[in-house]
Design a protein around this motif. Sequence first.
Motif, PDB file in Angstrom:
ATOM      1  N   LEU A  51      -1.926  -1.735  -8.880  1.00 10.11           N
ATOM      2  CA  LEU A  51      -2.763  -1.825  -7.676  1.00 10.11           C
ATOM      3  C   LEU A  51      -3.328  -3.421  -7.933  1.00 10.11           C
ATOM      4  CD1 LEU A  51      -3.858  -0.228  -5.370  1.00 10.11           C
ATOM      5  CD2 LEU A  51      -5.684   0.508  -6.958  1.00 10.11           C
ATOM      6  N   TYR A  52      -3.883  -3.619  -8.967  1.00 10.29           N
ATOM      7  CA  TYR A  52      -4.539  -4.873  -9.047  1.00 10.29           C
ATOM      8  C   TYR A  52      -3.580  -6.043  -8.630  1.00 10.29           C
ATOM      9  CZ  TYR A  52      -8.473  -7.607 -10.689  1.00 10.29           C
ATOM     10  OH  TYR A  52      -9.389  -8.603 -10.752  1.00 10.29           O
ATOM     11  N   CYS A  89     -10.087  -2.618  -8.792  1.00  7.30           N
ATOM     12  CA  CYS A  89      -9.078  -2.767  -7.700  1.00  7.30           C
ATOM     13  C   CYS A  89      -9.952  -3.012  -6.243  1.00  7.30           C
ATOM     14  CB  CYS A  89      -7.815  -2.153  -7.734  1.00  7.30           C
ATOM     15  SG  CYS A  89      -7.122  -2.062  -9.160  1.00  7.30           S
ATOM     16  N   LEU A 144      -9.522  -6.159   8.183  1.00  7.75           N
ATOM     17  CA  LEU A 144     -10.211  -4.771   7.669  1.00  7.75           C
ATOM     18  C   LEU A 144      -9.019  -4.353   6.728  1.00  7.75           C
ATOM     19  CD1 LEU A 144     -11.545  -3.540  10.838  1.00  7.75           C
ATOM     20  CD2 LEU A 144     -12.784  -4.650   8.879  1.00  7.75           C
ATOM     21  N   ASP A 145      -7.815  -4.753   6.397  1.00 12.35           N
ATOM     22  CA  ASP A 145      -6.889  -4.138   5.843  1.00 12.35           C
ATOM     23  C   ASP A 145      -7.409  -3.958   4.314  1.00 12.35           C
ATOM     24  OD1 ASP A 145      -5.474  -4.919   7.759  1.00 12.35           O
ATOM     25  OD2 ASP A 145      -3.915  -6.106   6.996  1.00 12.35           O
ATOM     26  N   GLY A 146      -8.028  -4.611   3.877  1.00  8.33           N
ATOM     27  CA  GLY A 146      -8.405  -4.416   2.382  1.00  8.33           C
ATOM     28  C   GLY A 146      -9.481  -3.249   2.303  1.00  8.33           C
ATOM     29  N   PHE A 173      -7.697   4.509   0.833  1.00  8.18           N
ATOM     30  CA  PHE A 173      -6.470   5.137   0.477  1.00  8.18           C
ATOM     31  C   PHE A 173      -6.515   5.192  -0.984  1.00  8.18           C
ATOM     32  CE2 PHE A 173      -4.600   4.019   4.300  1.00  8.18           C
ATOM     33  CZ  PHE A 173      -3.657   4.926   4.525  1.00  8.18           C
ATOM     34  N   VAL A 174      -7.036   4.082  -1.618  1.00  7.15           N
ATOM     35  CA  VAL A 174      -6.941   4.209  -3.120  1.00  7.15           C
ATOM     36  C   VAL A 174      -7.961   5.392  -3.534  1.00  7.15           C
ATOM     37  CG1 VAL A 174      -7.767   2.823  -5.239  1.00  7.15           C
ATOM     38  CG2 VAL A 174      -6.594   1.854  -3.455  1.00  7.15           C
ATOM     39  N   GLU A 182      -5.378  11.924  -8.579  1.00  4.81           N
ATOM     40  CA  GLU A 182      -5.079  11.552 -10.069  1.00  4.81           C
ATOM     41  C   GLU A 182      -6.007  12.476 -10.727  1.00  4.81           C
ATOM     42  OE1 GLU A 182      -3.060   7.411 -10.778  1.00  4.81           O
ATOM     43  OE2 GLU A 182      -5.261   7.550 -11.354  1.00  4.81           O
ATOM     44  N   LEU A 196       2.778  11.625  -9.869  1.00  3.97           N
ATOM     45  CA  LEU A 196       1.882  12.857 -10.033  1.00  3.97           C
ATOM     46  C   LEU A 196       2.644  14.027 -10.254  1.00  3.97           C
ATOM     47  CD1 LEU A 196      -1.097  11.940  -7.818  1.00  3.97           C
ATOM     48  CD2 LEU A 196      -0.824  11.496  -9.958  1.00  3.97           C
ATOM     49  N   LEU A 221      -9.651  -0.894   4.361  1.00  8.77           N
ATOM     50  CA  LEU A 221      -8.877   0.271   4.714  1.00  8.77           C
ATOM     51  C   LEU A 221      -8.264   0.861   3.536  1.00  8.77           C
ATOM     52  CD1 LEU A 221      -7.908   1.564   7.678  1.00  8.77           C
ATOM     53  CD2 LEU A 221      -5.694   0.613   6.398  1.00  8.77           C
ATOM     54  N   ILE A 222      -7.423  -0.065   2.880  1.00 10.25           N
ATOM     55  CA  ILE A 222      -6.857   0.208   1.486  1.00 10.25           C
ATOM     56  C   ILE A 222      -7.768   0.876   0.579  1.00 10.25           C
ATOM     57  CG2 ILE A 222      -5.521  -0.766  -0.408  1.00 10.25           C
ATOM     58  CD1 ILE A 222      -4.664  -2.858   1.507  1.00 10.25           C
ATOM     59  N   VAL A 277      -6.231   8.474  -3.551  1.00  8.28           N
ATOM     60  CA  VAL A 277      -5.050   8.819  -4.512  1.00  8.28           C
ATOM     61  C   VAL A 277      -5.767   8.975  -5.874  1.00  8.28           C
ATOM     62  CG1 VAL A 277      -3.563   7.382  -5.839  1.00  8.28           C
ATOM     63  CG2 VAL A 277      -3.357   7.140  -3.327  1.00  8.28           C
ATOM     64  N   ALA A 318     -11.883  -5.563  -5.597  1.00  4.31           N
ATOM     65  CA  ALA A 318     -11.260  -6.809  -5.261  1.00  4.31           C
ATOM     66  C   ALA A 318     -10.776  -6.801  -4.006  1.00  4.31           C
ATOM     67  CB  ALA A 318     -10.170  -6.994  -6.111  1.00  4.31           C
ATOM     68  N   PHE A 319     -10.074  -5.522  -3.516  1.00  2.49           N
ATOM     69  CA  PHE A 319      -9.809  -5.473  -2.259  1.00  2.49           C
ATOM     70  C   PHE A 319     -10.687  -5.716  -0.926  1.00  2.49           C
ATOM     71  CE2 PHE A 319      -5.952  -2.712  -3.598  1.00  2.49           C
ATOM     72  CZ  PHE A 319      -5.230  -3.533  -3.180  1.00  2.49           C
ATOM     73  N   LEU A 361       0.777  -1.189  -0.013  1.00  2.24           N
ATOM     74  CA  LEU A 361       0.120   0.082   0.126  1.00  2.24           C
ATOM     75  C   LEU A 361       0.945   1.240   0.123  1.00  2.24           C
ATOM     76  CD1 LEU A 361      -2.753   1.305   0.005  1.00  2.24           C
ATOM     77  CD2 LEU A 361      -2.604   1.392   2.644  1.00  2.24           C
ATOM     78  N   TYR A 363      -2.787  -9.374  -2.070  1.00  2.99           N
ATOM     79  CA  TYR A 363      -3.559  -9.332  -0.638  1.00  2.99           C
ATOM     80  C   TYR A 363      -4.544 -10.507  -0.606  1.00  2.99           C
ATOM     81  CZ  TYR A 363      -7.078  -7.738   2.801  1.00  2.99           C
ATOM     82  OH  TYR A 363      -7.883  -7.578   3.658  1.00  2.99           O
ATOM     83  N   LEU A 412      -9.105   1.159 -11.350  1.00  2.00           N
ATOM     84  CA  LEU A 412      -8.931   1.496 -10.018  1.00  2.00           C
ATOM     85  C   LEU A 412      -9.831   1.029  -9.191  1.00  2.00           C
ATOM     86  CD1 LEU A 412      -7.096   4.916  -9.920  1.00  2.00           C
ATOM     87  CD2 LEU A 412      -5.981   2.777  -9.973  1.00  2.00           C
TER      88      LEU A 412
END
Lengths: 517, 632, 501, 98
Positions: A200-201, D40, D54-56, D62-63, D70, A165, D58-59, D66, D43-44, A154, A207, D37
């Motif tokens: 990311l994927y 993703c 819970l990580d997923g 973040f994504v 972007e 960026l 959480l991520i 980001v 998927a997470f 991450l 994960y 994205l």
Amino acid sequence: MNGTIEAPTIEYALLAPLLVVFGAAIVGVLVEAFAPRYLRSAIHLPLTLLSLAGAFALAVWQALKGVPTKPAAMGAVAVDGPALFIWGTILILAFVSVLLIKDEEHFVGSAAAVPGSAEEEQALIERAAHTEVYPLLMFAVGGMLLFPAANDLLVAFVALEVMSLPLYLLCGLARRRRLLSQEAAVKYFLLGAFSSAFFLYGTALLYGFAGSVELARINLALGTVGGQDTLLYIGAALLGVGLLFKIGAAPFQAWKPDVYQGSPTPVTALMASGTLVAAFGALLRVFWVGLGGLDWDWRPVLYGVAILTMVVGAILAITQTDIKRMLAYSSVAHGGFLLIGVIATGHTQAENTSALSGLLFYLVAYGFTTVGAFAVVTMVRDAGGEAWHLSRWAGLGKRSPLLAGVFAFFLLAFAGIPLTSGFFGKYAIFQAAVDNGATPLVIIGVVASAVAAFFYVRVIVLMFFSDPAADGPSVVLPSRGTAAVVGVAALATVVLGVYPQPVLDLAHTAAQSLFVR
Amino acid sequence: MEPAEIIQHSGGAIGAAWLMIALPLVGAAVLLLGGRRTDKFGHLLGVLMAVASFVVAALSFAQLLGFAPGERRRGIELYEFIPGLAKVGLLVDPLSISFCLLITFVGSLIHIYSIGYMAHDPNRRRFFAYLNLFVAAMLLLVLADNYVALFVGWEGVGLASYLLIGFWQHKPSAATAAKKAFIVNRVGDFGLLLGIFTIFATFHTLAFSDVLGNASKASSGTLTAIGLLLLVGACGKSAQLPLQSWLLDAMEGPTPVSALIHAATMVTAGVYLIVRSGPIFQGAETAQLVVTIVGVATLLAGAIIGTAKDDIKKALAGSTMSQIGYMVLAAGVGPVGYAFAIAHLITHGFFKADMFLGAGSVMHAMNDEVDMRKYGALRKVMPLTFWTFLIGYLAIIGFPLLSGYFTKDGIIEVAMEHNAILGWLAVIGAGITGFYMSRLVFMTFFGAKRWEPTAHPHESPAVMTVPLIVLSIGAIVLGWFLIMGNRFMTFLAPAVGAPEEMPAFHPFSVPGLATLALVAIGAAYAWMKYGRAEVPAVAPRGSFLTTFARRDLYGDALNEALFMRPGQWLTRLAVFFDNRGVDGLVNGLAAGIGGTSGRLRRVQTGFVRSYALSIFLGAAVLAGAWLVVGNL
Amino acid sequence: MPWLSTLMGVSVLGALGVTLVRNDKLAKQFTLVVSLIVLALTVAMAVQFSPNGDKFQFAETYDWIPAFGVHYGVAVDGIALVLILLSAILVPIVVLASWHDAEAGKRSVRTYFSLLLVLEAMMIGVFAATDVFLFYVFFEAMLIPMYFMIGSYGGAQRSYAAVKFLLYSLFGGLLMLVAVIALYSIAGKGTFMFPDLVGTIQDVTTQKWLFLGFFIAFAIKAPLWPFHTWLPDAAAQAPAGAAVLLVGVLDKVGTYGMLRFCLELFPDAAKFFTPLVITLSVIGIVYGAIVAIGQTDMKRLIAYTSVSHFGFIAMGVFAMTTSAGAGATLYMVNHGFSTGALFLIAGFLIYRRGSQFIADYGGVQKVAPVLAGTFLVAGLSSLSLPGLSTFVSEFMVLTGTYQRYVVPAVIATVGVILAAIYILWMYQRMMNGPTAESVKSLPDLNAREKWVVAPLVALLLVFGFYPKPLLDVINPAVKDTLSSVSVTDPQPAVPVAQEGQ
Amino acid sequence: MTTHYLVLSALLFAIGGVGVLVRRNAIVVFMCVELMLNACNLAFVTFARQNGNLDGQLIAFFVMIVAAAEVVIGLAIIVTIFRTRRSASVDDASLLKY
């Protein structure tokens, strides 16, 4: 899960360099916001340089204090030997690049103004300048620092974006040839985003496989978890795409020539040196720490990629007619050589140390030389700005022998001629590769560098053996900054080429405390 | 009786024998380096050096006679030439000393003669320098005590000959002749070198003493090989078939050169080599046979060529070939022949030099006209030249009691003993000699004047005629002196060995008489054709045989057809192959890479979506590869 | 006293000094002085060399890059010594000879001469290196100054020739680099010092691969057929002086490398490949000579004669007999002198007439006798006429080879005839015959040029009659080399009790 | 039954990828990247569910952040080039090639 979340422990001391850089970046933004226009660059420059220097000092202090053996910030960031070494390298290179950037000449007055339009004229008249360049750069540098130190995917992803960026933007800010510049920005942006999606994927899949994005955990899972290999392999592969894209390995190199050519040369210099270093650091960490147990699988794959990269880079460079494009392809080829180093990492401590230290040394050597080369490019100009087309370089050796000589020296270093830093870089990596039985790869690498030598030599022929064109480009008197850059780069190339021992030792010690797992 | 042991010697004239070589060498060096400064006295210095080295030779000879016959082989250490391969020393023994005397004596005379002959040549100094160089090299050749030093002298005389033939280098014909001589000689050297290599490989030494002393221990196969290889060398130097072609062209050189190098001394080096290497040949029947055959073939060929030449020097050159053929024949016979070979060599040295110088004197008088058809009736105008020439002529055709009579008949005798066929062929050769030499004399000195209007012949100055006289005296007495009572054979024996019982000289043997008869016939026929009858100013077309002889038995034609043309063709081919083939491959590779690059870069279309595609596919491939590798 | 480092140091400092001198004439004189000092020092060193002392003398060894086991190790044995001597002798001569060469194309004269001195330092270094890595470094680095000398100061085709030369050699060098690396890691001694590496590679297959790595590099450098095609271009385009150093010294590194590294490091492989190498050499001898005959450009012709001569040298090296080996080494030196003389005099001619085509000359002997005479002497040395030093070496090589390989030796001896053809034919076309209009006013050698030629001719003559001084130094070294390859000379069929021969 | 979600996310990712390849308009191309994205993210989250941590999830946050960043950068760049070229087609921007 009793609802209480204990505050994470953060080793601020360890992360100090990062924090300094990011802090400086934020301050820079504030400056942009509040300082009057005429003051800004006067504030920015010292701020940037000092913070970079400070960060470097902190990193050194860190290293002297003794390299920590467990990751910081709850295992998110690993400040270990290689990380510190890479930090040092990036910080110096960044510092040098800033000296180039300081020459505002390179950047557009107002990016928003349409090329050739009235408001651009206006901007030019009131000598407007995008001082945002500095904070942007600092963010990018911060990302570069974080990327190779990221200990879970991450953080790696975030760092990747933080690094990329600002660079996307910086690419579009060239003062001259703005169409090209903007095109470069678009291309870099779209492709970058595209590839980071892959990254990311891949992260997601890993994960899913390991139940965690921490590299160490993933590596652990490799041994224990079974039955989900497909998930693992595809995930690893997609992760690889993201990383290989950043280092511009074939078949993901397509962006490199276009972006390098289009962007403002100082930015190109930063990308060609800093980004590459950071990306390789990350690549090593991910593949070595995260997928270390999987090396039987990734080594052959990288084998293929490395060969493809070297060949494509060398062959395509031969027929280039644009100096920056040529350097871009050459950096592709060098990426291939560096991949040999990655492949050369083996199982025993010693093997890794030799491969790793070789790699690190190569990164330093190449980084300096390439910054120097691009710095020279900024100095050769004619009416339309920098003279990129090789034919314009004809007879430069007569016009300004010193500059041409230095550039020739850089080229020889790229070609890996003994008594230049490039030679020892190549040597160190080849040596490691042979030690770990990758001799065929080395032979291909050698042939590739023989081919590559051709186009470096071709430029020398142009500069020295052919007569200058009547309206040939003139060499601008370099600003103090640029001169310093060229000087430093040349010095580094010589010193590392004649007496590389100290840096080798440094890299060696750095590599000895392998990546912490 | 076997050759005697070599005794290490020092002191006396023999101890200083190296001076013989050194003096003329110094002369040459001074004249060449001194440049124009030495023009004034150059010729005198040259003569002085030649004479001086003759003096040394004479003294050494005297000292040598002082020793008992068994101790007349004296070796002198000089220095280590090539460590591990060869020391250089001199070997003064009856064989080498006789050569030294011949070379230095005739050489000195010719030096003197040249003062007059080259008087008007701007480069006379250089001429004398080369002559001195030649004398030095020739003496080194005969005095060397090992094969390397011999080879050095061997090539040295080759060089001198090259320089002197091409002395008038502005004449393309001269330059070509010189080059030809050198290259043909190189072919001979090729054989000689291989011979030397074989010797070294067999004995691991090149010193005469070691090699010849142990020759008997080597297998006859080896000896034959060595013998034949040495013979090739001899053929090259002595213009024996099949390497004869250069000698006639060599006449492009100034006449004294032809007299000294291409008649008296250098061309006889081959004979020296064969005689010196006697022990090797005696161990190799086949080699000896080949030697004799070559000798006979050449003596006939030379004679035939001699019959048809109108160029006085070429005619003489032909006779030289043929006379050396006799020597080689004798040398091939073995110890019995050696003495005769060398004796004939010496006498020939005198009378042939005599005749060449005579011819030179004639040319000098007829402002360098060489075509005998433009001569005639010169005996009145230049009596001295005529008489001396006449003596030489009588000597060569073997007129009784002149030197040729003794030495040549001696050779015919031994040849007859050895092998009848060869003997009779030699007799026929003598007959032809009688014809063409008479032809030469009649065309030149008798008959009607056929001079060019511009020609005002006159007798040559004393500086040229005196040497003629001296030489002709030698031509008269030497043969008798050497052969009677086997004087020379006994003298030579310690050096080259000798048969158990000395051959007695009987004047009225069948072959002897036959020879005389044939010679008489030949002379008479020549008289009818060229003496009495009118000599046409331009040569008649003549029969096939005549053209055959005129064209040197098609020797050059053969060389051209066999070597020159194919050679040129091969050269062109090689050059083409090198440019297109070898180099083409290299450049082709480079071009290939360049082309690939040119095509490959088109893939970089500039469309971001195609880049994205490459990433996409790349990702797919990567994943696929990983899956494959992973599931292996 | 650290002789070898001093030699190199002086040259390098000299090179730097030249760049500082402002005026060209001064720069030339300065260069000349420096090169003469180096020569003097070299001679002083050579005098102190004791032929039968230790193999390597004047040794200096310091760590350079411990991380790679690389040392700065220099020392000389007999072989290296004579080659260093050769370089030190040739450089001043070349300096004197190329007094005006650099002025042709309005390029910096000073650079040319400082490059010369840099090159000298590297030439000395490459022969003196006892550390394989150091050798490699010099081996590659040498290319650069020569590259610039050809490229900046050469003839019309110069850049093509220069690039070809550089890339061709570089390619060979890179192959060698792989072998060097492999040698290091397989030997596992953790050092690159040559003496420590000798005999470490036992496995024959490994030896073969490494041998090839080294050999190809050397074969390109030497150059051996069929890797020779860069030489005619380079030599023909280079200014005469550079051509002399290129053919006279740089190319010797190839044959020297074969003798020093290929043989001693990989004896078994060397023996295995001997037939191949001998074949290549013999082809080179005959082929080079034949192609030389067909040349129309005198510098190319001389270059091809060198191809032929290098064939002799390589053959001598791989015949592995004492006299062949010593002969080959001596050949390297003599060939330096003789080709040097040829190139320089050809250079003088070209400088006068402005053309290197044989057809543009004729009858020069009449107008410039001294020039023609010296040219003839040089030519005769090239066809190895006895009395000139080249004969001694060629004779030794052939004799030595003949002891072991009869047929190749015989074919090689044909080269003796061909040599006569190419030299004398060229001489006849250029110097003999009626004087061509274009050369009617050709001046003869001036004093400077005489000073250039005289030493070379003198050396050719002296060593032609008295090669002992050189051979006494060379022989022990060669014997030592052969013994470390563990070969012995073949025995004679008829042993002769001989004193001291 | 989390597999379906994974399949869906894979599909979305693929659609996004193909979209990048086939669409010309820079904005749309960019949207496709965003789609990837989000694939993703899906998927997470799914994996988070699967792995019971819970990580997923959480991520995923973040994504999103980001991605937002972007967008800011991306639109800025695209708009500038649009203003210069008066076209948002990515195929028009192909001066840099070979």
